[in-house]
Design a protein around this motif. Structure first.
Motif, PDB file in Angstrom:
ATOM      1  N   ILE A   1     -15.874   6.512   5.075  1.00  0.00           N
ATOM      2  CA  ILE A   1     -15.303   5.629   3.945  1.00  0.00           C
ATOM      3  C   ILE A   1     -16.088   5.095   3.069  1.00  0.00           C
ATOM      4  CG2 ILE A   1     -13.572   3.858   3.622  1.00  0.00           C
ATOM      5  CD1 ILE A   1     -12.088   4.982   6.041  1.00  0.00           C
ATOM      6  N   HIS A   2     -17.090   4.260   3.741  1.00  0.00           N
ATOM      7  CA  HIS A   2     -17.945   3.726   2.854  1.00  0.00           C
ATOM      8  C   HIS A   2     -18.684   4.530   2.058  1.00  0.00           C
ATOM      9  CE1 HIS A   2     -17.178  -0.506   4.387  1.00  0.00           C
ATOM     10  NE2 HIS A   2     -16.838   0.059   5.466  1.00  0.00           N
ATOM     11  N   ASP A   3     -19.280   5.678   2.582  1.00  0.00           N
ATOM     12  CA  ASP A   3     -19.900   6.680   1.866  1.00  0.00           C
ATOM     13  C   ASP A   3     -19.116   7.358   0.651  1.00  0.00           C
ATOM     14  OD1 ASP A   3     -21.941   6.493   3.714  1.00  0.00           O
ATOM     15  OD2 ASP A   3     -21.174   8.353   4.755  1.00  0.00           O
ATOM     16  N   ALA A   4     -17.826   7.579   1.014  1.00  0.00           N
ATOM     17  CA  ALA A   4     -16.971   8.005  -0.167  1.00  0.00           C
ATOM     18  C   ALA A   4     -16.839   6.639  -1.339  1.00  0.00           C
ATOM     19  CB  ALA A   4     -15.753   8.132   0.224  1.00  0.00           C
ATOM     20  N   LEU A   5     -16.979   5.678  -1.198  1.00  0.00           N
ATOM     21  CA  LEU A   5     -17.097   4.478  -2.193  1.00  0.00           C
ATOM     22  C   LEU A   5     -18.281   4.591  -2.525  1.00  0.00           C
ATOM     23  CD1 LEU A   5     -15.043   1.368  -1.301  1.00  0.00           C
ATOM     24  CD2 LEU A   5     -14.805   2.910  -3.035  1.00  0.00           C
ATOM     25  N   GLN A   6     -19.275   4.924  -1.927  1.00  0.00           N
ATOM     26  CA  GLN A   6     -20.686   4.801  -2.506  1.00  0.00           C
ATOM     27  C   GLN A   6     -20.793   6.188  -3.618  1.00  0.00           C
ATOM     28  OE1 GLN A   6     -23.000   2.541  -2.699  1.00  0.00           O
ATOM     29  NE2 GLN A   6     -24.184   3.963  -3.813  1.00  0.00           N
TER      30      GLN A   6
ATOM     31  N   CYS B   1      -9.384   6.703  -5.343  1.00  0.00           N
ATOM     32  CA  CYS B   1      -8.405   5.334  -5.580  1.00  0.00           C
ATOM     33  C   CYS B   1      -7.670   4.417  -4.342  1.00  0.00           C
ATOM     34  CB  CYS B   1      -7.208   5.556  -6.659  1.00  0.00           C
ATOM     35  SG  CYS B   1      -7.797   5.700  -8.235  1.00  0.00           S
ATOM     36  N   ILE B   2      -7.316   5.221  -3.528  1.00  0.00           N
ATOM     37  CA  ILE B   2      -6.799   4.726  -2.149  1.00  0.00           C
ATOM     38  C   ILE B   2      -7.927   3.715  -1.648  1.00  0.00           C
ATOM     39  CG2 ILE B   2      -6.155   5.132   0.127  1.00  0.00           C
ATOM     40  CD1 ILE B   2      -4.880   7.723  -0.898  1.00  0.00           C
ATOM     41  N   LEU B   3      -9.074   4.331  -1.464  1.00  0.00           N
ATOM     42  CA  LEU B   3     -10.309   3.615  -0.894  1.00  0.00           C
ATOM     43  C   LEU B   3     -10.518   2.226  -1.882  1.00  0.00           C
ATOM     44  CD1 LEU B   3     -12.494   6.481   0.323  1.00  0.00           C
ATOM     45  CD2 LEU B   3     -10.920   5.094   1.744  1.00  0.00           C
ATOM     46  N   TYR B   4     -10.859   2.413  -3.100  1.00  0.00           N
ATOM     47  CA  TYR B   4     -11.078   1.440  -4.031  1.00  0.00           C
ATOM     48  C   TYR B   4     -10.240   0.365  -4.052  1.00  0.00           C
ATOM     49  CZ  TYR B   4     -12.714  -0.824  -8.364  1.00  0.00           C
ATOM     50  OH  TYR B   4     -13.107  -1.577  -9.205  1.00  0.00           O
ATOM     51  N   HIS B   5      -8.836   0.674  -4.172  1.00  0.00           N
ATOM     52  CA  HIS B   5      -7.899  -0.230  -4.451  1.00  0.00           C
ATOM     53  C   HIS B   5      -7.679  -0.953  -3.029  1.00  0.00           C
ATOM     54  CE1 HIS B   5      -7.749   0.013  -8.461  1.00  0.00           C
ATOM     55  NE2 HIS B   5      -7.401   1.096  -8.502  1.00  0.00           N
ATOM     56  N   THR B   6      -7.449  -0.176  -1.678  1.00  0.00           N
ATOM     57  CA  THR B   6      -7.532  -0.974  -0.510  1.00  0.00           C
ATOM     58  C   THR B   6      -8.501  -1.985  -0.441  1.00  0.00           C
ATOM     59  OG1 THR B   6      -6.612   1.064   0.452  1.00  0.00           O
ATOM     60  CG2 THR B   6      -7.557  -0.658   1.888  1.00  0.00           C
ATOM     61  N   LYS B   7      -9.753  -1.705  -0.711  1.00  0.00           N
ATOM     62  CA  LYS B   7     -11.019  -2.434  -0.667  1.00  0.00           C
ATOM     63  C   LYS B   7     -10.608  -3.837  -1.624  1.00  0.00           C
ATOM     64  CE  LYS B   7     -15.992  -3.072  -0.900  1.00  0.00           C
ATOM     65  NZ  LYS B   7     -15.867  -4.418  -0.561  1.00  0.00           N
ATOM     66  N   GLY B   8     -10.311  -3.471  -2.897  1.00  0.00           N
ATOM     67  CA  GLY B   8     -10.197  -4.373  -3.776  1.00  0.00           C
ATOM     68  C   GLY B   8      -8.713  -5.566  -3.162  1.00  0.00           C
ATOM     69  N   ALA B   9      -7.808  -5.016  -2.746  1.00  0.00           N
ATOM     70  CA  ALA B   9      -6.922  -5.726  -2.174  1.00  0.00           C
ATOM     71  C   ALA B   9      -7.326  -6.458  -0.994  1.00  0.00           C
ATOM     72  CB  ALA B   9      -5.550  -4.820  -1.716  1.00  0.00           C
ATOM     73  N   VAL B  10      -8.174  -5.956  -0.068  1.00  0.00           N
ATOM     74  CA  VAL B  10      -8.669  -6.716   1.071  1.00  0.00           C
ATOM     75  C   VAL B  10      -9.582  -7.831   0.490  1.00  0.00           C
ATOM     76  CG1 VAL B  10     -10.171  -6.602   3.036  1.00  0.00           C
ATOM     77  CG2 VAL B  10      -8.084  -4.777   2.795  1.00  0.00           C
TER      78      VAL B  10
ATOM     79  N   ALA C   1     -11.657  -0.182   7.963  1.00  0.00           N
ATOM     80  CA  ALA C   1     -13.098  -0.075   7.435  1.00  0.00           C
ATOM     81  C   ALA C   1     -13.481  -1.289   6.491  1.00  0.00           C
ATOM     82  CB  ALA C   1     -13.527   1.199   6.811  1.00  0.00           C
ATOM     83  N   PHE C   2     -12.730  -1.870   5.762  1.00  0.00           N
ATOM     84  CA  PHE C   2     -12.817  -2.767   4.827  1.00  0.00           C
ATOM     85  C   PHE C   2     -12.592  -4.279   5.255  1.00  0.00           C
ATOM     86  CE2 PHE C   2     -12.095   0.746   1.767  1.00  0.00           C
ATOM     87  CZ  PHE C   2     -13.517   0.898   1.589  1.00  0.00           C
ATOM     88  N   LYS C   3     -11.910  -4.413   6.655  1.00  0.00           N
ATOM     89  CA  LYS C   3     -11.704  -5.864   7.235  1.00  0.00           C
ATOM     90  C   LYS C   3     -12.948  -6.527   7.388  1.00  0.00           C
ATOM     91  CE  LYS C   3      -7.777  -5.947   9.892  1.00  0.00           C
ATOM     92  NZ  LYS C   3      -7.341  -5.652  11.209  1.00  0.00           N
ATOM     93  N   GLY C   4     -13.180  -7.585   6.878  1.00  0.00           N
ATOM     94  CA  GLY C   4     -14.374  -8.491   7.171  1.00  0.00           C
ATOM     95  C   GLY C   4     -15.565  -7.900   5.993  1.00  0.00           C
ATOM     96  N   HIS C   5     -15.455  -6.975   5.389  1.00  0.00           N
ATOM     97  CA  HIS C   5     -16.433  -6.576   4.358  1.00  0.00           C
ATOM     98  C   HIS C   5     -15.878  -6.850   2.986  1.00  0.00           C
ATOM     99  CE1 HIS C   5     -17.288  -3.941   7.713  1.00  0.00           C
ATOM    100  NE2 HIS C   5     -18.607  -3.966   7.218  1.00  0.00           N
TER     101      HIS C   5
END
Length: 118
Positions: A6-11, A65-74, A112-116
């Protein structure tokens, strides 16, 4: 799904944006300015805007967008339940494909994004 994927996909997405900036700097500059304005606190807080982006990503089956905006929301303090409710609303509109994303990629990204927050 492996959290590193997941982090690799965002990168990978960020690197793709870097290539766009290299080839089309004016387009990239305007795109960044527009999206920054769209996700800045206004009448709706940034967190809510990212939850909307997440729901639209689920609805359109756009994994980045799912990954990016999940991270943004978290990153903006959204709870697990807020993220899952946004995904569920889109599944109510999008049927099976949206539900499949809500019960797989959204949950994986949330973990994956909890705490990051970087």
């Amino acid at each position: 799904m492996d959290h590193s994927l997941i982090h690799d996909a965002l990168q990978e997405y960020k690197e793709g944006l870097g290539e766009l900036e290299r080839h089309l700097p004016e387009v990239a500059r305007h795109y960044h300015a527009f999206t920054h304005a769209c996700f800045t606190d206004g009448e709706l807080p940034s967190q809510v805007k990212h939850l909307i982006g997440l729901a639209l990503g689920v609805l359109t089956n756009d994994e980045y967008c799912i990954l990016y905006h999940t991270k943004g929301a978290v990153d903006q303090g959204a709870s697990d339940m807020q993220v899952m409710e946004a995904a569920a609303v889109s599944a109510a509109f999008g049927g099976g494909s949206a539900m499949a994303q809500a019960v797989t990629l959204v949950q994986d990204a949330l973990q994956a994004f909890k705490g990051h927050t970087h």
